[in-house]
Structure formats: structure tokens, C-alpha cells
Design an enzyme around this catalytic site. Structure first.
Site, PDB file in Angstrom:
ATOM      1  N   GLU A  68       2.727   5.657  -1.140  1.00 28.82           N
ATOM      2  CA  GLU A  68       2.309   5.472  -2.591  1.00 28.82           C
ATOM      3  C   GLU A  68       1.778   6.793  -3.147  1.00 28.82           C
ATOM      4  OE1 GLU A  68      -0.415   1.949  -3.247  1.00 28.82           O
ATOM      5  OE2 GLU A  68      -0.356   1.625  -1.119  1.00 28.82           O
ATOM      6  N   ARG A  97      -1.674   3.427  14.332  1.00 20.35           N
ATOM      7  CA  ARG A  97      -1.827   4.391  13.595  1.00 20.35           C
ATOM      8  C   ARG A  97      -2.796   5.403  14.269  1.00 20.35           C
ATOM      9  NH1 ARG A  97      -5.185   2.528   8.541  1.00 20.35           N
ATOM     10  NH2 ARG A  97      -4.817   4.643   7.977  1.00 20.35           N
ATOM     11  N   LYS A 153      -9.296   8.100   0.297  1.00 19.05           N
ATOM     12  CA  LYS A 153      -9.119   8.838  -0.701  1.00 19.05           C
ATOM     13  C   LYS A 153     -10.171   8.920  -1.728  1.00 19.05           C
ATOM     14  CE  LYS A 153      -4.122   7.780  -0.409  1.00 19.05           C
ATOM     15  NZ  LYS A 153      -3.190   6.799  -1.007  1.00 19.05           N
TER      16      LYS A 153
END
Length: 850
Positions: free
Chosen positions: A265, A490, A500
Site C-alpha cells: 500500500e 513475518r 507508521k
């Protein structure tokens, strides 16, 4: 710089003694005292629960120390409950402590003993025979393919409910016994059983390149893409389809090749965790001769910015990969809209006007009660079609209407509870402008774009496991080609943050310079710090790929970087805090030119020529006035060697300023010309020489030394992560000096990087142009491959002998680097030299003997 830990400090010694009193051995008590925050928590737990009176053995005390590390969010009652469990031998392992902390964070006192015991494995006792049988059962369910899969098999076995609480050593023993039965003993060179050496995995970048990397294995050897999780993936065409012709069409289009995609994204900068996704998707496709798309998932115009699009492509290329094609989810907005209408026509979607709170309540609410359909679920198909057109044409504001998929509310998977497919957003899109008022969600877009691009392997992380069911459902509901989604664990680095939102807070409140501050772990920050991209790929490759989440300390990452630089970085003489040295027994114009290798083991890196003169500079830390038996560097009357210098030196006197600080040393060059035996030095120190004619030494305006940004081992889990900012996370040293070989090294590094970038970019542009033929999408506004994306100051990196690994910061300005290759290397007017320490060196025994 953070204060050094001193176990002899009276306060620290008292703390260590108190930890010994609760049952810890002296070494473990000392380790427990090293981290101030964890030590304070352990002390608090010990005092609140009277630990010294509980008679804990060393193992139990170690478990309490583990609790102190993890229990930051627990109250005193919950901590005491766990301590009681340890003392009563109910909680016997670190895994049980972790489970207990997690449970009590979600379910504070009063504690449901029965549920707690179940969640934490209390009372679970497995005999060796039982462990053997369970390991065999797991092998039958998930067969391994040889000794190379040993650790991934053990990890997957330990993740099962039946073996989760089994003693790890017994699981390992049972697994090795089973592997010996199935695959024979591990052998190397016919010498019987021994530990099988792990072949260095071929990195993704080397898989995509004809040039072997430093860690490439032989072509015949197995790689990370052929073993474990990735080795078990289906072959192209092996993913089942609702209709046979869909498979046939897919194979006809792809030619049976592997097709993957990296679909970020564009709402932020990529971080170290994304490097694994890039490595897996691009590397897997490259290894099997396939292709990987870079697809921007640009379905949320409210959060997207042009700089993120540019940075994502730049980071993918910096890591050594080239996209097959660059695409956008927005390429398919019209097709996605048409398929949404088709889904309504098939009675598989409907327009809903429920609020978020009503949807949550209909799904069972916080209590997870019975689910029920909303009143709009049964509305006529024609009505939903008309209302969807109304959403598109501006009839509704955000939140007033959504398109939901009509899935299965009785299914146990929340991803089947009528997910939202479209919502209204009053925001212009960076590519389509104000054409659309409705935008598809990830759950609707992702699988269909995978289908449009004929992705053979949709590889994502394990948080999307539950989404696989809705992914398959939507493809089958529309009867389109269905890629196979497969999930791997992950990558998380502890001791830092990836969020973020939190990084943005650090930037806005000026705790860091920007998103590329070298103390962060965004990819642009790691690049600026000077971390080589190949070192990142080696690190990720070395961890392997499995279904388990990988939680790695930042120190492990830095060690991987250090190992890579050890054999690739040129070595220059450097002094951080210069102290002037005058050689009293040589002439004023004394000059000797020394040719030295830039690396003792890698001759390909070349050589440099440096001057040796009457005036030298050494590091201030390499001299002290008071000598001692265990000190081997320079002191009055003492001799030391000079790295790569012609002769040792002996200090004969020194000068000080008004405050008593040493400002200059007077030394004798031990060249043997006085007829006396040359003293044999016990230590060697770094140096640089003053020689204006050759531009020696190179004076560094700023040398930036970085330390952890946070004092917490897990700042992401803290209530207020800003409370755990390390106030000493950066030290700026002005006036360091580097040997004059720096200039030619810098110019050579930049020149080589530019040539490589130009060659790569030309190939990439030609390949993308070929791949784009026959596609109707217009990407005039798309970021494109440029040579400039691959060349930055950070390519100038070196090891400062006995100091650390350094790279040129982006703020540095070196005029000679902007000139043609024929321009002479050297300082220009207006130059600003700024260095970042990439990583420190391993502790040097000679330098630590102070």
C-alpha cells in the site's frame, strides 16, 4: 553515550547481591542487573512477593527474571500470581511464562484458575514415549524432506497444541531419532554422525543475477527457495479451480511459469519487515525462472502520497530486484466495479446501511454472541444494483452505504461474515482524479487483481491466513481464475518500532530527523546509515522461510551486517579523537610513502598509498598518563606499534593545557638508527599523518555514532513508547581524521555504482517495455526506473581500523564525486564530510585492555 555497566559500582553490586539472594547464580544475577528497567521490575517483584523467603532454585529464579522482562504491563496481583505458579512448580518453562503474561494481560485478576491452567499448559506432563509418538504423528501430517528441514520441522512441531508444552530438548531428541530412521544419519565426508553444515543459501538477488554473490551456494545445492515452506509450494497450475478451463487458460497465458507479486500500500515507507516480503516474492519467482509484479494497492486515496510510490520502487531496486511490470489496483477500477455489479446479480452481495456499531453487534459484539443478518441482507437484487449506482453517483456520503459480500454468517471464520466490498470516499485519487466516489476494499480487490495478473503463487504473511477462505470464496463466486494464497511468518525486529503511526510521531515531534534517520529501521534509514542491500538479503535468507513469525533482536541483524562488511569493506586508517604526535628524532621534512592493501584478504579491493611524516595523529583514547601492567597502549616511556606503519614509536614526553588535558605527545621513532635494539610492541594503534601536499589527513566534519533509539527491549508494547526514548542514542564527533586514501576510494565507489546502475537500468527499462506490450493501461504518471535510484553517498563505505564500519551520509558534499571519472580525487572548496557509523566492530582485545 549511555553509561557503561559497572558491576563494581556499590549500588549495582548491592542489586546483584539481592538477585543472588532470590536464587540466581552470580553470572545470571549480574546479567539481570544490566538492563536498568528490567532490573527495577525484578527488584520490585522480589520485594512485593518476598522472593528471598521462597527458597527458589536457580531455574525458578531464572523464570522470575524472565517474568520481569515481560511483565511491564501487569499489575502486582498478576505478577504475584505467576510467581506463586513458579514457586509451586506449576509454571516450569519460559514458554509457560510468556503464555501466562499474555493471558493475564487480557484477563487480569480475579483469575479463572481452570482457564489459566489450560492456556498455560499447567499440569501437562508428557513422557518421552508420548513425545516420540506425537512427533511421529506430526511427521505423518507434515512430512519433512531431509535433514535440511530439521529446524523448521521442530519449530512447526512445537507450534502444535499437543507438543507446545513438551520439553524442547525431548522434542529435538525425538525428531533427530525419527530423522535418522527415515533419512539415515547425518554424515560429512564419511566420518559418521556429525552436525550437517548449513550450505549458504543463494540469495534472491543472486538468483536474479548472473553474477554469484558472496553467499551463493553451488548451483546443484538446495537453496532457501527449494526447502521448507517455499519448497513445499505447488507447481504452477497445481492450484485447484472451480472449472477446468480456468486452469487451462492460466497455463496458456503464463506458459507454466511462476508469477508472484509484491503488493504494498503506498501509504508509508517500507521497513525491514518488508525486506522479507520482497525477498520471498521476487526471489521465489526469479529462482524458478518466473516473474514478479510490483503492484501498488492504491485503493485508499486518503492515505496515499506520491513520495511513497517513488520510494517503494527505489527500495525494491536498491535491494537488487527489477519488477516484471509495475501495475496498480486502480488499473482495474472499472473491471472491479463491473464485477461488483455481477456479484450483486448473482445474489452474492448487497447494499447495507448499517453503522459500524450495528455491524459489530450483528457479528456477536464483544461477547462473541450469536450472529444475525442485518435487515438489508435480504433486499431485492434490483434494489441493491440501483443503490450501488447511487453510491457511485454521489447519492451517499461516507458511512451511509456500503456494499457487502453475502458470505456465510454461520461460519466460524470472521472473514466470512459479509465483508465490505465497496465504500464511499470523498477523496480524489492520485491517478483517476474525481472520477470515482466509491473505492473497493482490500478484501475485494486483492484476490481479483491477483486473478487478473494470473498470479500462480499469492505469497503473504500469516496474519492473512483467515483471509484465504474469503479470497477463495470471491474468486469462485465470480467463477474467475483462483490463485493459491500461501502464508509465511513475518519478520519482526525487537528493540525498535515498525508502526507508521508511531514513526510519524517521532518525526513530527523531532525525536528523529525524518523517516530516513539512521536510528530507524525503515529501508530508507538503513540505506542512509550505510547498510549494504546484500547484507539485508543475506540476513533474511539466513533466517529461512517458515510459517512461524521470526522475532529477532536488532543485535542479530547488526551482526549479519558486520559479517557481510568484514569481507567486502575496504579498510582505512582512522582516528576519532585525534591527539597530535611529534616524532622528535626525524627531520622536519621527513616523508615516507607507504603502500598498503585496502583489505588483507581481498586483494581485488586494491591498495592505497599514504604518507608517513614527522607529525602524526593517534586516537586520544590510545594514550594515558598513568601506566599499568594490564595496559598495552601508549603511555610515557612505553612503546606501541603503528598499524601498517614502518616502525614502532615510544612516548618520551607530553604537553597539557591549562586544565591538564593532554594536547600533544613527543615520541621517538624506533627505526633502529640509534644502534639500540628496536623494542617489541605489545599492541598496535591506528594513526594518520600530516602532509599538506597529499591532502593528508582527511578531516571529517561530523562522525555520527548511533546507539539504540529506545531503552525498552519492546517499545512497541509500551503504553507510551515516547517515555522510552534513549536520550543518548546519537553521539556526534567533530574533527575525526581518515587516511588520504579515502578520496580515491570514494571516487572509485561512486564511479562503479553509476556504471552498474546505468547498465541495470537500461536492461530494466527494456524488459518492462517488452512486458508492457499488449497491455492497455496507461502509466504515464508511474514511477520509472532510473540510474539515480541506485546511486547515493552511502555506497562509499569502509572499515575504520579498530573503530567501526562507516558510510558517507547523504548530507555530505564531496565536489570530486560530481566531476567526471578523469577528475583527480581530493578535497574541493565547500566540501562537507559527514560519516555515519554503520555498525561497530567486534570487541578488540588490544583496545579493551585499559
Amino acid at each position: 553515550m549511555p553509561p557503561k555497566f559497572d558491576p563494581n559500582d556499590p549500588a549495582v553490586a548491592e542489586l546483584i547481591a539481592s538477585f543472588e539472594a532470590i536464587g540466581l547464580s552470580k553470572p545470571k544475577a549480574t546479567d539481570a542487573a544490566r538492563n536498568a528497567k528490567n532490573a527495577a521490575t525484578l527488584k520490585e517483584i522480589a520485594e512485593q512477593t518476598n522472593l528471598k523467603d521462597k527458597g527458589l532454585n536457580e531455574k525458578q529464579a531464572s523464570l522470575v527474571a524472565t517474568l520481569a522482562i515481560q511483565a511491564g504491563n501487569l499489575g502486582s496481583t498478576e505478577r504475584a500470581y505467576i510467581v506463586t505458579g513458579i514457586a509451586e512448580c506449576k509454571l516450569k518453562s519460559v514458554d509457560q511464562i510468556s503464555a501466562a503474561v499474555k493471558y493475564l494481560e487480557a484477563h487480569p485478576a480475579p483469575v479463572d484458575d481452570e482457564e489459566f491452567n489450560k492456556e498455560c499448559g499447567v499440569g501437562v506432563e508428557l513422557s518421552s514415549d508420548q513425545v516420540n509418538e506425537l512427533v511421529k504423528s506430526h511427521f505423518e501430517a507434515q512430512p519433512a524432506d531431509g535433514w535440511s528441514s530439521l529446524m523448521s520441522f521442530i519449530n512447526s512441531a512445537k507450534a502444535t497444541p499437543t507438543l507446545r508444552w513438551a520439553p524442547p530438548l525431548e522434542v529435538k531428541t525425538a525428531t533427530e531419532k525419527l530423522f535418522t530412521e527415515r533419512f539415515g544419519p547425518k554424515e560429512v565426508g564419511g566420518k559418521g554422525k556429525t552436525k550437517e553444515p548449513k550450505a549458504p543459501a543463494k540469495t534472491a538477488a543472486s538468483a536474479a543475477s548472473s553474477e554469484p554473490s558472496a553467499t551463493s551456494s553451488k548451483a546443484a545445492e538446495r537453496t532457501v527457495f527449494e526447502e521448507g515452506f517455499l519448497g513445499k509450494l505447488h507447481k504452477p497450475g497445481g492450484n485447484p479451480q472451480i472449472h477446468p478451463h480456468l486452469r487451462e487458460q492460466h497455463l496458456a497465458t503464463t506458459g507454466g511459469k511462476v508469477f508472484t507479486r509484491f503488493p504494498p500500500e503506498p501509504n508509508g515507507f517500507l521497513h525491514i519487515g518488508h525486506s522479507k516480503a520482497i525477498f520471498v516474492n521476487f526471489g521465489y519467482a526469479a529462482h524458478f525462472g518466473g516473474h514478479c509484479y510490483l503492484r501498488y494497492d492504491d485503493t485508499n486515496p486518503e492515505a496515499e502520497e506520491a513520495r511513497y510510490f517513488e520510494s517503494i520502487l527505489e527500495m525494491v531496486r536498491w535491494l537488487g530486484f527489477e519488477p516484471y511490470r509495475i501495475t496498480y489496483s486502480s488499473d482495474h477500477f472499472q473491471t472491479l466495479h463491473d464485477l461488483a455489479v455481477e456479484l450483486i446479480k448473482r445474489d452474492r452481495a448487497y447494499i447495507c446501511h448499517c453503522t459500524g456499531e450495528e455491524i459489530k453487534a450483528n457479528r456477536g459484539g464483544e461477547e462473541r454472541g450469536p450472529r444475525k443478518a442485518c435487515s438489508h441482507r435480504s433486499r431485492p437484487i434490483e434494489e441493491s444494483i440501483a443503490e450501488f449506482a447511487g453510491m457511485r453517483d454521489g447519492k451517499y456520503q461516507p458511512g451511509e452505504a456500503i456494499l457487502r459480500m453475502k458470505q456465510d454468517l454461520e461460519d466460524g471464520n470472521p472473514q466470512m461474515w459479509d465483508l465490505v466490498a465497496y465504500r464511499v470516499l470523498n477523496a480524489p485519487h492520485h491517478r483517476t482524479g474525481s472520477k470515482w466516489r466509491i473505492y473497493p476494499t482490500y478484501d475485494f480487490t486483492h484476490c481479483l487483481c491477483d486473478s487478473f495478473e494470473n498470479i500462480s503463487h499469492s505469497l503473504c504473511t500469516t496474519e492473512f491466513i483467515t483471509a484465504r477462505q474469503s479470497y477463495d470464496w470471491l474468486c469462485d463466486a465470480l467463477e474467475v481464475y483462483k490463485p493459491r494464497q500461501s502464508e509465511y511468518g513475518r519478520l519482526n525486529l525487537t528493540g525498535t518500532i515498525m508502526s507508521k503511526r508511531k514513526i510519524l510521531k517521532l518525526v513530527k515531534e523531532k525525536y528523529v530527523r525524518d523517516w530516513d534517520d539512521p536510528r530507524l529501521y525503515t529501508l530508507i534509514a538503513l540505506r542512509r546509515r550505510g547498510v549494504p542491500p546484500q547484507a539485508i538479503l543475506n540476513f533474511v535468507s539466513g533466517l529461512g522461510v517458515s510459517t512461524s513469525t521470526t522475532n529477532i533482536q536488532t543485535v542479530r541483524f547488526e551482526q549479519a551486517v558486520r559479517q557481510y562488511l568484514e569481507n567486502t569493506a575496504p579498510r582505512l586508517l582512522m582516528v576519532l579523537k585525534p591527539l597530535k604526535v611529534i616524532l622528535e628524532n626525524v627531520a622536519e621534512d621527513y616523508l615516507e610513502l607507504i603502500e598498503k592493501p585496502l583489505h588483507p584478504k581481498v586483494s581485488e579491493l586494491g591498495k592505497s598509498t599514504i604518507p608517513f611524516t614527522r607529525t602524526l595523529y593517534i586516537d586520544a583514547e590510545d594514550f594515558r598518563i598513568q601506566d599499568s601492567k594490564d595496559y598495552f597502549r601508549l603511555a610515557p616511556g612505553k612503546t606501541v606499534g603503528l598499524f601498517q606503519g614502518p616502525h614502532p614509536i615510544t612516548c618520551t614526553s607530553y604537553k597539557t593545557d591549562a586544565e591538564g588535558n593532554v594536547t600533544e605527545l613527543v615520541c621517538r621513532l624506533e627505526d633502529g638508527k640509534d644502534g639500540k635494539p628496536v623494542p617489541k610492541p605489545k599492541a598496535f594503534i591506528q594513526w594518520v599523518a600530516e602532509h599538506a601536499a597529499s591532502g593528508s589527513p582527511v578531516r571529517v566534519d561530523e562522525t555520527r555514532i548511533f546507539f539504540p533509539l529506545f531503552t525498552s527491549d519492546n517499545p512497541a508494547a509500551e503504553d507510551n513508547f515516547l517515555d522510552h526514548i534513549n536520550p543518548n542514542s546519537e553521539e556526534v564527533i567533530k574533527g575525526a581524521m581518515v587516511e588520504v586514501g579515502f578520496w580515491s576510494l570514494a571516487k572509485t565507489a561512486i564511479s562503479a555504482a553509476r556504471k552498474d546502475a546505468e547498465t541495470r537500468t537500461a536492461k530494466a527499462k527494456a524488459a518492462i517495455a517488452e512486458a508492457d506490450k499488449g497491455h492497455e493501461e496507461e502509466h504515464g504518471d508511474a514511477p520509472v526506473a532510473t540510474a539515480e535510484q541506485l546511486v547515493g553517498n552511502e555506497v562509499v563505505r569502509f572499515q575504520g581500523l579498530r573503530v567501526g564500519y562507516f558510510a558517507l551520509d547523504k548530507e555530505a558534499q564531496l565536489g570530486c564525486l560530481q566531476e567526471s571519472d578523469t577528475g583527480a580525487p581530493g578535497r574541493r572548496d565547500g566540501d562537507v564530510v559527514i560519516l555515519n557509523r554503520v555498525v561497530s566492530l567486534k570487541e578488540d582485545s588490544g583496545k579493551s585492555a585499559v
